[in-house]
Design a protein around this motif. Structure first.
Motif, PDB file in Angstrom:
ATOM      1  N   VAL A 171     -26.884   4.055  -1.554  1.00  0.00           N
ATOM      2  CA  VAL A 171     -26.139   4.826  -2.532  1.00  0.00           C
ATOM      3  C   VAL A 171     -24.685   4.477  -2.475  1.00  0.00           C
ATOM      4  N   THR A 172     -23.834   4.339  -1.140  1.00  0.00           N
ATOM      5  CA  THR A 172     -22.425   4.436  -1.199  1.00  0.00           C
ATOM      6  C   THR A 172     -22.015   2.951  -2.000  1.00  0.00           C
ATOM      7  N   LEU A 173     -22.446   1.827  -1.481  1.00  0.00           N
ATOM      8  CA  LEU A 173     -22.026   0.693  -2.237  1.00  0.00           C
ATOM      9  C   LEU A 173     -22.328   0.630  -3.616  1.00  0.00           C
ATOM     10  N   PRO A 174     -23.525   0.904  -4.115  1.00  0.00           N
ATOM     11  CA  PRO A 174     -23.718   0.697  -5.621  1.00  0.00           C
ATOM     12  C   PRO A 174     -22.779   1.688  -6.330  1.00  0.00           C
ATOM     13  N   VAL A 175     -22.430   2.923  -5.706  1.00  0.00           N
ATOM     14  CA  VAL A 175     -21.497   3.964  -6.487  1.00  0.00           C
ATOM     15  C   VAL A 175     -20.092   3.354  -6.378  1.00  0.00           C
ATOM     16  N   SER A 176     -19.639   2.380  -5.273  1.00  0.00           N
ATOM     17  CA  SER A 176     -18.434   2.130  -5.183  1.00  0.00           C
ATOM     18  C   SER A 176     -18.282   0.832  -5.815  1.00  0.00           C
ATOM     19  N   LEU A 177     -19.171   0.276  -6.483  1.00  0.00           N
ATOM     20  CA  LEU A 177     -19.216  -1.126  -6.895  1.00  0.00           C
ATOM     21  C   LEU A 177     -17.782  -1.652  -7.773  1.00  0.00           C
ATOM     22  N   PRO A 178     -17.236  -0.544  -8.601  1.00  0.00           N
ATOM     23  CA  PRO A 178     -16.008  -1.097  -9.238  1.00  0.00           C
ATOM     24  C   PRO A 178     -14.993  -1.255  -8.304  1.00  0.00           C
ATOM     25  N   ALA A 179     -14.941  -0.429  -7.083  1.00  0.00           N
ATOM     26  CA  ALA A 179     -13.896  -0.633  -6.145  1.00  0.00           C
ATOM     27  C   ALA A 179     -14.124  -2.020  -5.491  1.00  0.00           C
ATOM     28  N   VAL A 180     -15.293  -2.135  -5.120  1.00  0.00           N
ATOM     29  CA  VAL A 180     -15.797  -3.277  -4.453  1.00  0.00           C
ATOM     30  C   VAL A 180     -15.449  -4.761  -5.232  1.00  0.00           C
ATOM     31  N   LEU A 181     -15.637  -4.759  -6.631  1.00  0.00           N
ATOM     32  CA  LEU A 181     -15.278  -5.902  -7.416  1.00  0.00           C
ATOM     33  C   LEU A 181     -13.741  -5.917  -7.472  1.00  0.00           C
ATOM     34  N   ASP A 182     -13.042  -4.680  -7.555  1.00  0.00           N
ATOM     35  CA  ASP A 182     -11.595  -4.573  -7.640  1.00  0.00           C
ATOM     36  C   ASP A 182     -10.936  -5.409  -6.509  1.00  0.00           C
ATOM     37  N   ILE A 183     -11.494  -5.194  -5.350  1.00  0.00           N
ATOM     38  CA  ILE A 183     -10.890  -5.644  -4.010  1.00  0.00           C
ATOM     39  C   ILE A 183     -11.270  -7.078  -4.021  1.00  0.00           C
ATOM     40  N   ALA A 184     -12.321  -7.682  -4.261  1.00  0.00           N
ATOM     41  CA  ALA A 184     -12.682  -9.097  -4.318  1.00  0.00           C
ATOM     42  C   ALA A 184     -11.641  -9.743  -5.213  1.00  0.00           C
ATOM     43  N   MET A 185     -11.720  -9.230  -6.379  1.00  0.00           N
ATOM     44  CA  MET A 185     -10.722  -9.887  -7.444  1.00  0.00           C
ATOM     45  C   MET A 185      -9.322  -9.804  -6.946  1.00  0.00           C
ATOM     46  N   TYR A 186      -8.865  -9.010  -6.259  1.00  0.00           N
ATOM     47  CA  TYR A 186      -7.558  -8.886  -5.739  1.00  0.00           C
ATOM     48  C   TYR A 186      -7.238  -9.587  -4.709  1.00  0.00           C
ATOM     49  N   LEU A 187      -8.317  -9.888  -3.859  1.00  0.00           N
ATOM     50  CA  LEU A 187      -8.456 -10.946  -2.529  1.00  0.00           C
ATOM     51  C   LEU A 187      -8.196 -12.390  -3.319  1.00  0.00           C
ATOM     52  N   PHE A 188      -9.173 -12.483  -4.199  1.00  0.00           N
ATOM     53  CA  PHE A 188      -9.443 -13.923  -4.671  1.00  0.00           C
ATOM     54  C   PHE A 188      -7.882 -14.479  -5.210  1.00  0.00           C
ATOM     55  N   VAL A 189      -7.522 -13.530  -6.170  1.00  0.00           N
ATOM     56  CA  VAL A 189      -6.322 -13.997  -6.959  1.00  0.00           C
ATOM     57  C   VAL A 189      -5.101 -14.089  -5.841  1.00  0.00           C
ATOM     58  N   ASN A 190      -5.097 -13.276  -4.996  1.00  0.00           N
ATOM     59  CA  ASN A 190      -3.765 -13.509  -4.002  1.00  0.00           C
ATOM     60  C   ASN A 190      -4.158 -14.763  -3.197  1.00  0.00           C
ATOM     61  N   ALA A 191      -5.306 -14.914  -2.351  1.00  0.00           N
ATOM     62  CA  ALA A 191      -5.594 -15.833  -1.795  1.00  0.00           C
ATOM     63  C   ALA A 191      -5.274 -17.286  -2.286  1.00  0.00           C
ATOM     64  N   LEU A 192      -5.420 -17.170  -3.752  1.00  0.00           N
ATOM     65  CA  LEU A 192      -5.453 -18.522  -4.624  1.00  0.00           C
ATOM     66  C   LEU A 192      -3.806 -18.706  -4.736  1.00  0.00           C
ATOM     67  N   THR A 193      -2.954 -17.490  -4.803  1.00  0.00           N
ATOM     68  CA  THR A 193      -1.739 -17.886  -5.303  1.00  0.00           C
ATOM     69  C   THR A 193      -0.681 -17.750  -4.183  1.00  0.00           C
ATOM     70  N   THR A 194      -1.210 -17.357  -2.956  1.00  0.00           N
ATOM     71  CA  THR A 194      -0.193 -17.098  -1.677  1.00  0.00           C
ATOM     72  C   THR A 194       0.339 -18.667  -1.238  1.00  0.00           C
ATOM     73  N   VAL A 195       1.520 -18.582  -1.075  1.00  0.00           N
ATOM     74  CA  VAL A 195       2.151 -19.792  -0.216  1.00  0.00           C
ATOM     75  C   VAL A 195       2.720 -19.474   1.207  1.00  0.00           C
ATOM     76  N   SER A 196       3.477 -18.288   1.241  1.00  0.00           N
ATOM     77  CA  SER A 196       3.880 -17.643   2.493  1.00  0.00           C
ATOM     78  C   SER A 196       2.938 -17.645   3.443  1.00  0.00           C
ATOM     79  N   ALA A 197       1.831 -16.976   3.203  1.00  0.00           N
ATOM     80  CA  ALA A 197       0.930 -16.638   4.460  1.00  0.00           C
ATOM     81  C   ALA A 197       0.246 -18.151   4.926  1.00  0.00           C
ATOM     82  N   VAL A 198       0.204 -19.139   4.220  1.00  0.00           N
ATOM     83  CA  VAL A 198      -0.744 -20.111   4.697  1.00  0.00           C
ATOM     84  C   VAL A 198       0.200 -21.617   5.048  1.00  0.00           C
ATOM     85  N   VAL A 199       1.494 -21.476   4.668  1.00  0.00           N
ATOM     86  CA  VAL A 199       2.391 -22.567   4.578  1.00  0.00           C
ATOM     87  C   VAL A 199       2.390 -23.249   6.192  1.00  0.00           C
TER      88      VAL A 199
END
Lengths: 349, 576
Positions: B487-515
């Motif tokens: 129930v909870t996970l399927p119902v929250s799918l939009p937020a889950v995808l949103d989080i995954a997208m946010y993490l992916f794009v930020n991990a791709l573009t970050t410099v400062s955290a990994v330099v």
């Protein structure tokens, strides 16, 4: 399946104090018979939901309190092992599942085979009168249908106790009235011990074998709907259930002495009393024949009856429900009559 | 009353002390949930708290590793070139913040309060800077206004290398962050206030100052602090275009990478923590105020067409959008030109990363892999953590500690977190030392760095779900994890995808955290941009930055497609 299921429930000395020191419930002791429908009725904040949650195992009573199902102490057992069915005001249906999946949710886990599940779902769908909706999604259901799905889901596992928290409150008034009757029939068919919480007195009257009226974390009165209505134990109960005239007057040897005359009562002795009279218990007669008279201050016609306010008879205006055919208008002087048995003396505040 | 044994209802308990509730046996579910919450809390302690602790300890250590009190700080403040960086950082941050907040307010006003045409496309363009590392605008500015820039004459003899370039680059990079806050602030306005103002015959100007600005004031405050912190702690823009103009964020890099002076790096890192922590505190305060300010009876404001206003905003927003697109297209053209500015024939020569320094195409694939792992594991960890924090019964202290740990990364700049990772994970005494130099440490650092925003997204989504669903499930004797997955996970799918997208794009573009924590085997695309630019290969750096941009854009497009397509069907229930 009209078999009396369920258990006896005993709440023993259960009080609830929240962590911040708020006292939600004073110590309560109460017995619920097997198959009985007990309604907790009261205004918001009276502790009725806390009571329900203690019985469910969602709240822990203060130490010293006990909850017993069939004389077995379940106080320390969490909700998962109490075998209670619950229906909430919001219904909490699973939005991503259809009606049948919602109802069968707990069955799949109990090792029930598909055939068994299907037959149980069919049985419950028929019982709750939602045949044909099995494959509908929840968002395609009306409020009343949702309420029935929630109920079917709650009883699918044959719970020992059914706990309903304001299950009709989210619906509109007309639907609520219709569902009240259906729910009553259904609960009687199921025969499960049911504990029902509501702030709606008509709901409580229709559904309850007994009603527990609560106020400020304490029980104000326990009794059958008739007892509660006709023999309220206190001014609070009298005023909370239906309309009530509460007259402060002197009772003198079987007679209530009022500004507009007298009323015979079945109470001897002398003293200041608070007497409760329901509006429909007051009869309108010609003033010449009456021992008590007053003047009509207002008339509101509501279709099935007319509600009069009569001044001058008592220490405060009296509310009278008269027949809808009675010819009466503002300013008329009317005689009032009340059967002595319809006058109830109140104790306390 | 036959079966009711009724106790005297008015009897109060004689015991004045608050009674202790009956001890209830913990259900198996409760036990599992508490243990799982503790495990995730321990994870946050290792990924965030201990590295910060290591940084703190380092700043008080002498060259031989002994405790030297505040002498490192004394050394720092005695060094005029380092203290100069403080005033440089502050002044550049103040100027950038004022410009960025003003521009984003005007842009958001155009989007939310006018009927100018093209609002959808303007909103889309405004989010473009999020899809590239902060190095990209700086590189574009070099091509536009640098020594060989084609618009160099517009600089009127001033140099782009230094405060001007940093300021423009930072405004570009922080603009979408400020805009999101402004859009929220302007969307929560009450139309009834405007009706009241016009009924009172208030002028438009007066209405703006007495209704619009007070309504948006928390958004203005919040955006100001967010942008200020981003600018002070950003490392990418000043690294590329700062020239001789030193700021704190580049000082850390120079101290650590250039001079191997880790203690001084730690001191600067702690200083950078100050504005971030302060901004975090302000943001928490604002959020409390703002939620109280909005009444549920408010009526949404519907702008009315006004030819003059709409045209004016179309011009202003058009200029801002054009500036954003100019920056992106400049980087694109520069990356496609064979040899800027002498041979502008288009070619993919600059994308031939394998024949250049910086790790080649492998670093791009490393980035994709790292961002993919960050998205998958990060989403799983963050969503589970938020679920357990929200749904565990009782255990108030544990949930409070978890909430604190989950919000802590919001107050930690990436470069400071990365530095803490060196001190903590590179220590041979650390049992987790083995992850140093691997992709794992990059993933752990990225998840930790972007934890808070994703956590808050998950919490918001979970709060929208009927709280009684878990109660009903446990009364049905269904284990919590079953309800979670069914129930909870399927119902929250939009937020889950949103989080995954946010993490992916930020991990791709970050410099400062990994330099500070990449290794020769795990070079990343954003690091390659940095290193190629450092080595003077500016056009290939632009090409790599554009490659990141295209990858991030592709992910966004896929995400939008998913949201519109799959979710449109499975989440139909939301629209009733």
């Amino acid at each position: 399946m009209n078999t009396t299921q369920g258990v006896t429930v005993r709440v023993e000395n259960c009080a609830k104090t929240f962590a911040d020191g708020t006292r939600a419930l004073d110590p309560v002791t109460l017995d619920v018979a097997r198959g009985e429908t007990l309604v907790f009725l009261g205004p918001s904040g009276c502790g009725k939901t806390t009571m329900l949650r203690i019985i469910a195992g969602l709240e822990k009573p203060d130490s010293g309190g006990r909850v017993l199902f069939n004389a077995q102490d379940v106080t320390r057992i969490p909700i998962e092992r109490r075998n209670v069915g619950m229906v909430f005001q919001s219904y909490a249906l699973f939005p991503n599942m259809n009606v049948a999946q919602n109802i069968a949710y707990s069955l799949a886990l109990r090792g029930a085979g598909k055939a068994e599940r299907d037959s149980r779902v069919a049985e419950l769908v028929a019982l709750t009168g939602i045949e044909g909706l099995e494959n509908r999604n929840i968002d395609q259901l009306s409020g009343g249908q949702r309420q029935r799905v929630a109920l079917a889901r709650a009883v699918a596992m044959r719970p020992s106790v059914l706990l309903l928290d304001e299950p009709l409150t989210a619906l509109d008034a007309a639907l609520r009235e219709r569902l009240r009757g259906e729910l009553d029939r259904l609960l009687r068919t199921l025969g499960i011990t049911t504990i029902y919480v509501t702030h709606d007195q008509s709901e409580a009257m229709t559904l309850g074998d007994r009603i527990v009226v609560m106020r400020k974390g304490a029980i104000a009165q326990v009794g059958s709907p008739r007892d509660i209505y006709f023999k309220p134990a206190s001014r609070f109960v009298a005023e909370f259930i239906g309309a009530a005239n509460i007259i402060d007057a002197v009772s003198d040897n079987g007679v209530l002495v009022l500004p507009g005359g007298r009323l015979a009562v079945d109470k001897t002795g002398h003293g200041q009393v608070a007497a409760m009279i329901r509006p429909e218990s007051i009869g309108i007669i010609s003033p010449e024949a009456a021992f008590l008279v007053g003047r009509v201050a207002s008339v509101s016609f509501t279709g099935d009856r007319q509600r009069l306010v009569v001044d001058g008879a008592s220490d405060k205006p009296l509310i009278v429900d008269a027949s809808n055919t009675l010819a009466v208008k503002i300013g008329d002087t009317v005689g009032l009559t009340v059967a002595p048995s319809a006058i109830q003396f109140l104790q306390g505040a | 009353m036959s079966t009711a044994a009724l106790q005297e209802p008015w009897a109060k308990s004689d015991n004045p002390a608050a009674p202790i509730p009956v001890h209830q046996k913990m259900s198996r579910d409760d036990l599992i949930m508490r243990i799982a919450l503790c495990v995730l809390a321990a994870w946050l302690v290792i990924a965030v708290l201990l590295p910060l602790g290591a940084l703190l300890i380092k700043s008080f250590e002498g060259p031989d590793g002994g405790f030297v009190g505040v002498s490192n700080f004394a050394l720092f403040f005695a060094n005029p070139s380092l203290t100069q960086s403080i005033s440089n950082s502050l002044s550049i941050a103040i100027v950038s913040t004022v410009i960025c907040v003003l521009l984003s307010f005007v842009f958001a006003y155009g989007l939310m309060r006018t009927c100018m045409p093209g609002r959808g496309i303007f909103k889309l363009i405004s989010q473009v800077p999020l899809l590239a590392p902060s190095l990209l605008p700086a590189i574009s500015l070099v091509y536009l206004f640098g020594n060989q820039g084609f618009a160099k004459s517009m600089m009127l003899g001033q140099s782009i290398y230094g405060p001007i370039g940093i300021g423009i680059g930072e405004v570009f990079w922080t603009f979408p962050h400020a805009l999101i806050i402004m859009i929220t602030a302007l969307s929560t306005s009450d139309a009834r206030l405007y009706e009241a103002a016009s009924a009172l015959k208030a002028s438009a100007w007066r209405t703006f100052w007495t209704v619009t600005i007070p309504g948006a004031r928390y958004g203005l405050i919040s955006a100001t602090f967010v942008v200020f912190t981003l600018v002070v702690t950003d490392f990418g823009v000043p690294k590329v275009i700062g020239g001789q103009f030193n700021v704190l964020a580049t000082d850390i890099y120079k101290q650590v990478i250039g001079q191997q002076n880790f203690r001084m790096g730690a001191v600067v890192g702690l200083l950078l923590l100050l504005p971030a922590v302060f901004s975090f505190a302000v943001d928490q305060w604002v959020q409390r105020k703002q939620s109280a300010a909005m009444s549920s009876r408010a009526v949404a404001y519907e702008p009315k067409p006004d030819a003059f206003v709409d045209t004016a905003f179309l011009v202003i927003c058009g200029l801002i959008a054009a500036a954003i697109l100019t920056v992106i297209f400049t980087a694109l053209f520069a990356s496609l030109a064979t040899l800027w500015p002498y041979n502008l024939t288009p070619s993919f020569k600059n994308y031939d990363f394998d024949n250049m320094d910086g790790g080649g195409w492998q670093s791009f694939f490393n980035s994709l892999r790292m961002a993919g792992f960050t998205a998958v594991f990060g989403t799983a960890i963050i969503f589970s953590g938020a679920y357990l924090m929200e749904k565990t019964k009782g255990f108030g202290a544990g949930r409070f500690v978890f909430q604190f740990l989950a919000l802590l990364p919001l107050a930690v700049p990436g470069i400071v977190l990365g530095l803490g990772y060196i001190f903590f994970f590179n220590s041979p005494a650390n049992p987790f030392n083995f992850i140093y130099g691997t992709t794992t440490i990059l993933v752990v650092c990225s998840i930790a760095h972007f934890y808070s925003v994703a956590h808050l997204t998950a919490v918001t989504a979970l709060k929208q779900i009927d709280q009684e669903i878990e109660t009903v499930s446990s009364s049905l004797r269904v284990p919590f994890y079953r309800t979670f997955f069914l129930v909870t996970l399927p119902v929250s799918l939009p937020a889950v995808l949103d989080i995954a997208m946010y993490l992916f794009v930020n991990a791709l573009t970050t410099v400062s955290a990994v330099v500070f924590i990449y290794s020769p085997q795990t070079t990343l695309a954003s690091i390659a941009v940095l290193n190629m630019d450092d080595a003077g290969d500016v056009a290939p750096a632009a090409a790599m930055a554009m490659t990141i941009f295209f990858a991030a854009t592709a992910v966004r497009v896929v995400y939008t497609g998913l949201v519109r397509g799959v979710l449109g069907r499975t989440q139909a229930w939301r629209h009733r």
